[in-house]
Design a protein around this motif. Structure first.
Motif, PDB file in Angstrom:
ATOM      1  N   TYR A 253     -74.079 -14.656  67.384  1.00 18.01           N
ATOM      2  CA  TYR A 253     -75.337 -14.601  68.134  1.00 18.01           C
ATOM      3  C   TYR A 253     -77.301 -15.056  67.007  1.00 18.01           C
ATOM      4  N   GLY A 254     -76.641 -15.322  65.805  1.00 15.73           N
ATOM      5  CA  GLY A 254     -76.800 -15.823  64.489  1.00 15.73           C
ATOM      6  C   GLY A 254     -77.312 -17.625  64.271  1.00 15.73           C
ATOM      7  N   ARG A 255     -76.399 -17.403  62.559  1.00 13.73           N
ATOM      8  CA  ARG A 255     -76.251 -18.232  62.403  1.00 13.73           C
ATOM      9  C   ARG A 255     -75.088 -18.892  62.592  1.00 13.73           C
ATOM     10  N   ARG A 256     -74.053 -18.353  63.423  1.00 10.29           N
ATOM     11  CA  ARG A 256     -73.409 -19.299  63.585  1.00 10.29           C
ATOM     12  C   ARG A 256     -72.088 -19.022  62.777  1.00 10.29           C
ATOM     13  N   LEU A 257     -71.874 -20.293  62.071  1.00  7.83           N
ATOM     14  CA  LEU A 257     -70.014 -20.641  61.309  1.00  7.83           C
ATOM     15  C   LEU A 257     -70.684 -20.264  59.868  1.00  7.83           C
ATOM     16  N   LEU A 258     -70.070 -19.953  59.193  1.00  8.26           N
ATOM     17  CA  LEU A 258     -71.022 -18.861  57.394  1.00  8.26           C
ATOM     18  C   LEU A 258     -70.243 -19.788  56.862  1.00  8.26           C
ATOM     19  N   PRO A 259     -71.131 -20.002  56.003  1.00  9.14           N
ATOM     20  CA  PRO A 259     -69.949 -20.655  55.051  1.00  9.14           C
ATOM     21  C   PRO A 259     -68.944 -19.908  54.019  1.00  9.14           C
ATOM     22  N   VAL A 260     -68.148 -20.240  54.711  1.00  8.93           N
ATOM     23  CA  VAL A 260     -66.916 -19.794  53.774  1.00  8.93           C
ATOM     24  C   VAL A 260     -65.542 -20.039  53.647  1.00  8.93           C
ATOM     25  N   ASP A 261     -65.349 -20.640  52.482  1.00  9.11           N
ATOM     26  CA  ASP A 261     -63.596 -20.993  53.398  1.00  9.11           C
ATOM     27  C   ASP A 261     -62.844 -21.092  53.850  1.00  9.11           C
ATOM     28  N   PRO A 262     -62.103 -21.186  54.722  1.00  9.57           N
ATOM     29  CA  PRO A 262     -61.190 -20.788  55.570  1.00  9.57           C
ATOM     30  C   PRO A 262     -59.186 -21.514  54.624  1.00  9.57           C
ATOM     31  N   ALA A 263     -59.622 -22.040  53.979  1.00  8.42           N
ATOM     32  CA  ALA A 263     -58.405 -22.208  53.674  1.00  8.42           C
ATOM     33  C   ALA A 263     -56.943 -21.844  52.772  1.00  8.42           C
ATOM     34  N   PRO A 264     -58.008 -20.695  52.242  1.00 13.98           N
ATOM     35  CA  PRO A 264     -56.830 -19.011  51.846  1.00 13.98           C
ATOM     36  C   PRO A 264     -56.216 -18.814  52.625  1.00 13.98           C
ATOM     37  N   ALA A 265     -57.365 -18.055  53.218  1.00 16.00           N
ATOM     38  CA  ALA A 265     -56.540 -17.480  54.780  1.00 16.00           C
ATOM     39  C   ALA A 265     -55.475 -18.084  55.044  1.00 16.00           C
ATOM     40  N   LYS A 266     -55.534 -19.001  55.417  1.00 18.62           N
ATOM     41  CA  LYS A 266     -55.167 -20.276  56.249  1.00 18.62           C
ATOM     42  C   LYS A 266     -53.338 -19.837  55.137  1.00 18.62           C
ATOM     43  N   ARG A 267     -53.444 -20.133  54.398  1.00 19.32           N
ATOM     44  CA  ARG A 267     -52.322 -19.760  53.592  1.00 19.32           C
ATOM     45  C   ARG A 267     -51.213 -18.945  53.180  1.00 19.32           C
ATOM     46  N   VAL A 268     -52.141 -17.944  53.517  1.00 22.41           N
ATOM     47  CA  VAL A 268     -51.548 -16.494  53.662  1.00 22.41           C
ATOM     48  C   VAL A 268     -51.388 -15.558  54.673  1.00 22.41           C
ATOM     49  N   GLY A 269     -51.764 -15.810  55.817  1.00 27.59           N
ATOM     50  CA  GLY A 269     -52.030 -15.401  57.345  1.00 27.59           C
ATOM     51  C   GLY A 269     -50.846 -15.803  58.173  1.00 27.59           C
ATOM     52  N   ARG A 270     -50.558 -15.509  59.177  1.00 24.50           N
ATOM     53  CA  ARG A 270     -49.474 -15.382  60.239  1.00 24.50           C
ATOM     54  C   ARG A 270     -50.321 -15.306  61.529  1.00 24.50           C
ATOM     55  N   GLN A 271     -49.477 -16.805  62.592  1.00 25.10           N
ATOM     56  CA  GLN A 271     -50.221 -16.808  63.616  1.00 25.10           C
ATOM     57  C   GLN A 271     -50.118 -15.885  64.266  1.00 25.10           C
ATOM     58  N   HIS A 272     -48.266 -16.118  64.722  1.00 22.96           N
ATOM     59  CA  HIS A 272     -48.462 -14.308  65.917  1.00 22.96           C
ATOM     60  C   HIS A 272     -47.872 -13.938  65.297  1.00 22.96           C
ATOM     61  N   ASP A 273     -47.837 -13.133  64.281  1.00 18.71           N
ATOM     62  CA  ASP A 273     -47.597 -11.723  63.481  1.00 18.71           C
ATOM     63  C   ASP A 273     -48.308 -11.028  62.874  1.00 18.71           C
ATOM     64  N   TRP A 274     -48.225  -9.755  62.549  1.00 17.71           N
ATOM     65  CA  TRP A 274     -48.544  -8.881  62.017  1.00 17.71           C
ATOM     66  C   TRP A 274     -49.479  -9.199  60.688  1.00 17.71           C
ATOM     67  N   ASN A 275     -50.478  -9.112  60.251  1.00 19.18           N
ATOM     68  CA  ASN A 275     -50.891  -9.014  58.951  1.00 19.18           C
ATOM     69  C   ASN A 275     -52.067  -7.351  58.878  1.00 19.18           C
ATOM     70  N   ASP A 276     -51.679  -7.211  57.787  1.00 19.97           N
ATOM     71  CA  ASP A 276     -52.482  -6.637  56.892  1.00 19.97           C
ATOM     72  C   ASP A 276     -54.247  -7.012  56.421  1.00 19.97           C
ATOM     73  N   LEU A 277     -54.606  -6.512  56.856  1.00 18.83           N
ATOM     74  CA  LEU A 277     -56.684  -6.965  56.936  1.00 18.83           C
ATOM     75  C   LEU A 277     -57.200  -5.686  56.062  1.00 18.83           C
ATOM     76  N   GLU A 278     -57.565  -6.079  55.371  1.00 18.07           N
ATOM     77  CA  GLU A 278     -58.898  -5.047  54.560  1.00 18.07           C
ATOM     78  C   GLU A 278     -59.855  -6.087  54.302  1.00 18.07           C
ATOM     79  N   ILE A 279     -60.924  -5.369  54.367  1.00 21.72           N
ATOM     80  CA  ILE A 279     -62.719  -5.888  54.594  1.00 21.72           C
ATOM     81  C   ILE A 279     -63.194  -4.587  53.920  1.00 21.72           C
ATOM     82  N   LEU A 280     -63.913  -5.311  52.778  1.00 23.59           N
ATOM     83  CA  LEU A 280     -65.295  -4.718  51.612  1.00 23.59           C
ATOM     84  C   LEU A 280     -66.025  -4.941  52.259  1.00 23.59           C
ATOM     85  N   ALA A 281     -66.901  -4.510  52.631  1.00 25.05           N
ATOM     86  CA  ALA A 281     -69.048  -4.458  52.868  1.00 25.05           C
ATOM     87  C   ALA A 281     -69.434  -4.078  52.571  1.00 25.05           C
ATOM     88  N   GLN A 282     -70.526  -3.869  51.185  1.00 21.61           N
ATOM     89  CA  GLN A 282     -70.624  -3.319  49.937  1.00 21.61           C
ATOM     90  C   GLN A 282     -71.816  -3.911  50.027  1.00 21.61           C
TER      91      GLN A 282
END
Length: 223
Positions: A131-160
């Motif tokens: 409900y703001g700027r919508r899609l942010l300018p972050v390249d999705p390609a690196p995550a697509k290379r290592v992510g798994r579509q219908h399996d478990w993914n380990d995610l770490e978010i560091l917000a500072q």
């Protein structure tokens, strides 16, 4: 959420994005919090008809259409944090995500919808400003290379400060600073069940939060 233009948006906006101010990490008490006890959703609020606990995981599931994206929300608010989670899209091809730095937005048609930042997985890896700027300018390609579509993914978010770093399955995939830090708020963390006309299921487990992280790095990278 519009997904098809992710790469184009990233390419167009990265120069302005690189000029974002550097807001330093905020100071506060560093503590480690188990957001999910593995048994029930104590400490969270959301629609009971969508959220449950099965096999040691929080489950978001719908069979009828969801007209507005809805969230399971922490009762407490956070600013600077490290969040580790194991996540899985079980059914549908619509992405889910973890929201933060915003606010609950019931005026949008659901008492548990969210306006703010969203880290998306797995169909639409990247970031969105709900409900703001919508899609942010972050390249999705690196995550697509290592992510798994219908399996478990380990995610770490560091917000500072105004910086967000994300690792997926031990690989750093996002390093982004918000060029509009005034948008950043102390807010609940939300687990997303996306608006959709078809049945869907998403699962979250191992939700571990560190407030005001002691280490200025993604701990899961390289492991």
């Amino acid at each position: 959420v519009i997904l098809f233009s992710a790469t184009a948006v990233w390419a167009t906006c990265r120069n302005a994005h690189a000029q974002a101010p550097e807001v330093p990490p905020r100071e506060g008490v560093s503590e480690t919090i188990k957001l999910f006890n593995g048994r029930d959703i104590e400490g969270w609020v959301g629609h009971q008809k969508y959220w449950s606990v099965e096999d040691g995981a929080i489950v978001g599931r719908n069979t009828d259409p969801v007209m507005v994206s809805t969230y399971l929300l922490t009762k407490k608010s956070y600013t600077d944090f490290r969040l580790k989670a194991t996540v899985k899209l079980v059914q549908s091809e619509m992405h889910s995500g973890i929201a933060f730095w915003g606010r609950i937005a019931p005026e949008m048609g659901d008492p548990y919808t969210y306006a703010g930042h969203l880290v998306m997985f797995p169909s639409g890896w990247g970031m969105f400003d709900l409900y703001g700027r919508r899609l942010l300018p972050v390249d999705p390609a690196p995550a697509k290379r290592v992510g798994r579509q219908h399996d478990w993914n380990d995610l770490e978010i560091l917000a500072q400060g105004n910086r967000v770093r994300v690792a997926v399955n031990g690989t750093q995939v996002i390093d982004w600073r918000d060029p509009e830090p005034s948008r950043i708020k102390a807010a609940p963390i939300g687990l997303q069940l996306h608006s959709n006309k078809v049945p869907q299921e998403v699962r979250f487990k191992n939700l571990l939060l560190e407030t005001f992280p002691k280490e200025d790095r993604l701990l899961s990278v390289g492991k």
